[in-house]
Design a protein around this motif. Structure first.
Motif, short mmCIF file in Angstrom:
data_model
loop_
_atom_site.label_atom_id
_atom_site.label_comp_id
_atom_site.label_asym_id
_atom_site.label_seq_id
_atom_site.Cartn_x
_atom_site.Cartn_y
_atom_site.Cartn_z
N UNK A 90 82.23 67.37 34.00
CA UNK A 90 82.69 68.66 34.89
C UNK A 90 82.46 69.12 35.63
N UNK A 91 83.42 70.17 35.95
CA UNK A 91 83.77 70.94 36.70
C UNK A 91 82.93 72.52 36.76
N UNK A 92 82.12 72.86 37.71
CA UNK A 92 81.70 74.49 37.92
C UNK A 92 82.56 74.61 38.89
N UNK A 93 82.98 76.21 38.69
CA UNK A 93 83.49 77.14 39.63
C UNK A 93 82.64 78.21 40.07
N UNK A 94 82.81 78.72 41.07
CA UNK A 94 81.46 79.59 41.39
C UNK A 94 82.79 80.59 42.25
N UNK A 114 74.47 86.07 42.48
CA UNK A 114 74.29 84.65 42.61
C UNK A 114 73.04 84.35 42.41
N UNK A 115 72.08 84.80 42.05
CA UNK A 115 71.39 84.09 41.67
C UNK A 115 71.56 83.65 40.08
N UNK A 116 72.11 84.49 39.31
CA UNK A 116 71.92 83.88 38.75
C UNK A 116 72.92 82.81 38.46
N UNK A 117 73.95 82.96 39.05
CA UNK A 117 75.04 81.66 39.30
C UNK A 117 74.39 80.43 39.55
N UNK A 145 81.37 71.06 41.60
CA UNK A 145 80.61 72.71 42.04
C UNK A 145 82.17 73.61 43.11
N UNK A 146 82.44 73.90 43.19
CA UNK A 146 83.93 73.97 43.29
C UNK A 146 83.65 75.94 43.72
N UNK A 151 71.01 72.20 43.58
CA UNK A 151 70.59 72.89 44.22
C UNK A 151 71.90 73.79 45.12
N UNK A 152 72.05 74.97 44.77
CA UNK A 152 73.36 75.63 45.32
C UNK A 152 72.44 76.87 47.02
N UNK A 153 71.93 76.27 47.30
CA UNK A 153 71.87 77.66 48.65
C UNK A 153 72.21 78.22 49.38
#
Length: 143
Positions: free
Chosen positions: A11-15, A27-30, A48-49, A68-70
């Protein structure tokens, strides 16, 4: 039923990386939501997009990899349509079970809902015109 198991589909997650979500608590919550999704759901593939008014960055993680999203790439206006266009143009829409979109829901939407399910995770009280909308309240926002 849950999408959990040894063979959870991709599946995909868009930010939403627009300027209106450029606050540390959001951003921390995302980032926390994405890590939780990856850990709990364990999808075969997680796309992740990072997108504001265009898709700036696409990351792919496979089952068992630590997610990890840094950094969040973008900081412009918001337009949800480029994510849906990118998923279709790259054929990703044919392989994903759903799209989870982390956002404040402030921007233009596609005219037509996609065939796959969409879950909008919003930090505002707004509701998306299609899919399901759930609300989260990041620590420190609205206190």
């Amino acid at each position: 039923p849950r999408l959990w198991g040894e063979r959870t589909p991709p599946f995909a997650v868009a930010i939403d990386t627009s300027g209106s979500t450029n606050f540390k608590p959001v951003r921390v919550a995302f980032a926390s939501e994405i890590a939780g999704i990856a850990e709990e759901m364990r999808p075969l593939k997680l796309v992740i997009l990072h997108s504001d008014a265009k898709v700036h960055k696409v990351q792919e993680f496979y089952q068992g990899e630590e997610v990890h999203i840094t950094e969040f790439v973008g900081n412009g206006g918001t337009d949800f349509r480029p994510v849906f266009h990118h998923l279709q143009a790259e054929g990703i829409d044919q392989e994903i079970a759903c799209l989870i979109y982390l956002t404040d829901l402030e921007g233009p939407f596609p005219d037509v809902a996609p065939l796959y399910p969409v879950l909008w995770v919003s930090v505002t009280e707004l509701t998306a015109p299609f899919g399901r909308t759930i609300k989260i309240k990041p620590d420190g926002v609205g206190d």
